[in-house]
Design an enzyme around this catalytic site. Structure first.
Site, PDB file in Angstrom:
ATOM      1  N   HIS A  72      36.035  20.450  47.718  1.00 50.16           N
ATOM      2  CA  HIS A  72      34.806  20.417  46.931  1.00 50.16           C
ATOM      3  C   HIS A  72      34.567  19.031  46.336  1.00 50.16           C
ATOM      4  O   HIS A  72      33.433  18.526  46.336  1.00 50.16           O
ATOM      5  CB  HIS A  72      34.874  21.468  45.824  1.00 50.16           C
ATOM      6  CG  HIS A  72      33.763  21.375  44.839  1.00 50.16           C
ATOM      7  ND1 HIS A  72      33.955  20.920  43.550  1.00 50.16           N
ATOM      8  CD2 HIS A  72      32.445  21.654  44.938  1.00 50.16           C
ATOM      9  CE1 HIS A  72      32.800  20.929  42.906  1.00 50.16           C
ATOM     10  NE2 HIS A  72      31.865  21.378  43.720  1.00 50.16           N
ATOM     11  N   GLU A  75      33.070  16.777  48.873  1.00 50.65           N
ATOM     12  CA  GLU A  75      31.629  16.992  49.060  1.00 50.65           C
ATOM     13  C   GLU A  75      30.845  16.076  48.122  1.00 50.65           C
ATOM     14  O   GLU A  75      29.836  15.470  48.516  1.00 50.65           O
ATOM     15  CB  GLU A  75      31.299  18.458  48.800  1.00 50.65           C
ATOM     16  CG  GLU A  75      29.814  18.766  48.805  1.00 50.65           C
ATOM     17  CD  GLU A  75      29.482  19.971  47.953  1.00 50.65           C
ATOM     18  OE1 GLU A  75      28.464  19.914  47.240  1.00 50.65           O
ATOM     19  OE2 GLU A  75      30.238  20.969  47.984  1.00 50.65           O
ATOM     20  N   HIS A  76      31.299  15.952  46.882  1.00 50.59           N
ATOM     21  CA  HIS A  76      30.644  15.060  45.925  1.00 50.59           C
ATOM     22  C   HIS A  76      30.737  13.602  46.373  1.00 50.59           C
ATOM     23  O   HIS A  76      29.745  12.865  46.335  1.00 50.59           O
ATOM     24  CB  HIS A  76      31.309  15.189  44.549  1.00 50.59           C
ATOM     25  CG  HIS A  76      30.891  16.390  43.777  1.00 50.59           C
ATOM     26  ND1 HIS A  76      30.225  16.317  42.582  1.00 50.59           N
ATOM     27  CD2 HIS A  76      31.066  17.711  44.028  1.00 50.59           C
ATOM     28  CE1 HIS A  76      29.990  17.530  42.121  1.00 50.59           C
ATOM     29  NE2 HIS A  76      30.509  18.402  42.983  1.00 50.59           N
ATOM     30  N   GLU A 155      32.170  19.823  35.732  1.00 53.22           N
ATOM     31  CA  GLU A 155      31.524  20.959  36.392  1.00 53.22           C
ATOM     32  C   GLU A 155      32.354  22.227  36.214  1.00 53.22           C
ATOM     33  O   GLU A 155      31.815  23.306  35.963  1.00 53.22           O
ATOM     34  CB  GLU A 155      31.335  20.654  37.883  1.00 53.22           C
ATOM     35  CG  GLU A 155      30.631  21.756  38.653  1.00 53.22           C
ATOM     36  CD  GLU A 155      30.502  21.447  40.137  1.00 53.22           C
ATOM     37  OE1 GLU A 155      30.104  22.354  40.893  1.00 53.22           O
ATOM     38  OE2 GLU A 155      30.823  20.304  40.545  1.00 53.22           O
TER      39      GLU A 155
END
Length: 451
Positions: A72, A75-76, A155
């Site tokens: 994840h 992805e950023h 997040e």
């Protein structure tokens, strides 16, 4: 999920039949580039627009021990900086050309997409090819990897640590998937995310971000030949890394061997809820059982006409909602869930007794043919209506192939759903929710003393 009321079923069935007849108009073309990249072209000539997606066959399931959250996080990082793109320039180019872009990470895959006018397709391919090969990852404290690591930590604080319902769900899934790679949530454990280094990121990039580990899906106002020319120009020149991606860490999920109750209370909770999570199935592991279970759960708790809703919400008026559903679109077995929220003044014990009385009645007496026909026609029609969305079809074909499925699995779904019998539907529900099955019960409550 969109629900269809009984009065519209005849029209839906008729629409479904005509849509299937015209299936050739949007049936995908599939081919491979010489470097191993798979390409799927889904025609949609209603508007001069395309949805461009690159799916990488890597997700949270593939993370090394102690490196949770890296899929994840990566992805950023992919949106930040490359050799030829300054920080933020990727998004700026897409926006200037009137497009939108985003990405998402699953346990099973990571996908990146842009939706633009068809004449910008080549530009989107150039952007994706650039970040497939020339991503910047360095030790700079203000650089893309470390700065985005801090973003992901925040997040997690906002989306999980500050959300009581998500906290409880994370607790439940960790128990349900204990010992399986799905056990750790996609965003990762905070301490492990904080410890990820640029060296970890570079190793992850080199191992998984290469053309032979990717699927390109283009849906829209293009022909297969147009896509082939552009794909060969932009992606076909990228050499496969030669890295052995190895076996995916997929494995059958062991059924629960004991029943547990988890309770989480928090001052932020205003509406209590009750849930039971059972060991379920997946389309990849057992497609026939998965389809039958989807139909059975639609009858049991799939909407306002379902057994649970009618009994608990309409007749007894002890719940404000009641649902059943299953996570069947992961590669490995996901949970099957019964959930409800009590009406004011109703305790979770009273709610639970009423829910399970209705479930036990269903398990004993079964479904009617009319209920099952309505449910399977509704699910089939929803799948056919979904074909009206270009981005939805790009997602459906991409995710299916990334999970090891086939184009035919998507094409055959409506007919397979309509073929589910009453006996298959109730048998699936009995297999998952039978009296001999263990489960995890979850109670979400306000903090003691809160009203």
């Amino acid at each position: 999920m969109k629900r269809i009321f009984a009065g519209g079923l005849f029209a839906l069935s008729a629409f479904a039949s005509s849509a299937v007849a015209d299936e050739s108009a949007w049936t995908p073309t599939v081919f491979n580039l010489d470097n191993g990249m798979e390409v799927v072209v889904v025609p949609d000539h209603r508007a001069p627009v395309v949805t461009h997606m690159v799916w990488y066959k890597v997700g949270a399931v593939d993370e090394a021990e102690g490196k949770s959250g890296i899929a994840h996080l990566f992805e950023h990082v992919m949106f930040k900086e490359t050799d030829d793109l300054a920080p933020g320039e990727f998004d700026s180019i897409v926006s200037r050309n009137g497009g939108v872009s985003n990405a998402f990470t699953s346990w099973d895959y990571t996908a990146y997409f842009e939706r633009v006018a068809k004449d910008q397709l080549g530009t989107m391919m150039a952007l994706e090819a650039e970040r497939m090969t020339d991503l910047v990852i360095n030790d700079d404290p203000d650089g893309p990897f470390i700065s985005e690591r801090d973003v992901v930590k925040e997040e997690r604080r906002q989306r999980i640590d500050n959300n009581p319902g998500v906290i409880l769900q994370e607790m439940v899934l960790s128990e349900l998937w204990k010992g399986h790679p799905y056990e750790i949530t996609i965003i990762g454990n905070m301490d492990e995310v904080a410890a990820l280094t640029p060296a970890d990121g570079l190793a992850f990039y080199k191992e998984y971000y290469s053309p032979e580990n990717a699927i390109l899906v283009v849906a829209g106002d293009v022909t297969p030949e147009e896509v082939r020319v552009l794909a060969e120009e932009h992606f076909g020149t990228i050499a496969p890394t030669g890295t052995a991606h190895g076996e995916r860490k997929w494995a059958p999920v062991a059924p629960l061997t004991e029943t547990k109750e988890l309770v989480y209370s928090d001052p932020k909770v205003r509406q209590p809820s009750w849930s039971r999570y059972y060991s379920g199935t997946s389309e990849t592991r057992d497609r026939e059982l998965s389809y039958a279970l989807d139909v059975g759960l639609e009858v049991l708790g799939g909407g306002m006409t379902s057994r649970l809703y009618q009994s608990l919400v309409e007749d007894q008026q002890i719940a404000i909602n009641a649902n059943t559903y299953a996570w069947t679109t992961l590669h490995d077995e996901g949970p099957a869930i019964i959930t409800a929220s009590p009406a004011p003044g109703v305790t979770l014990d009273v709610l639970e007794a009423a829910i399970m009385a209705e479930v036990e009645k269903v398990l004993e007496e079964g479904f009617t043919d009319a209920e099952v026909e309505r449910a399977r026609n509704s699910l089939a029609a929803q799948a056919i209506y979904a074909r009206d969305s270009q981005s939805n079809m790009a997602n459906t074909f991409g995710s299916t192939l990334a999970l090891g499925g086939s184009i035919e699995d998507v094409l055959d779904y409506p007919d397979a759903m309509r073929a589910i019998t009453t006996e298959q539907a109730i048998a699936a529900v009995r297999e998952i929710f039978g009296a001999d099955r263990h489960y995890i019960e979850a109670h979400l409550l306000p903090a003691e003393g809160d009203s």
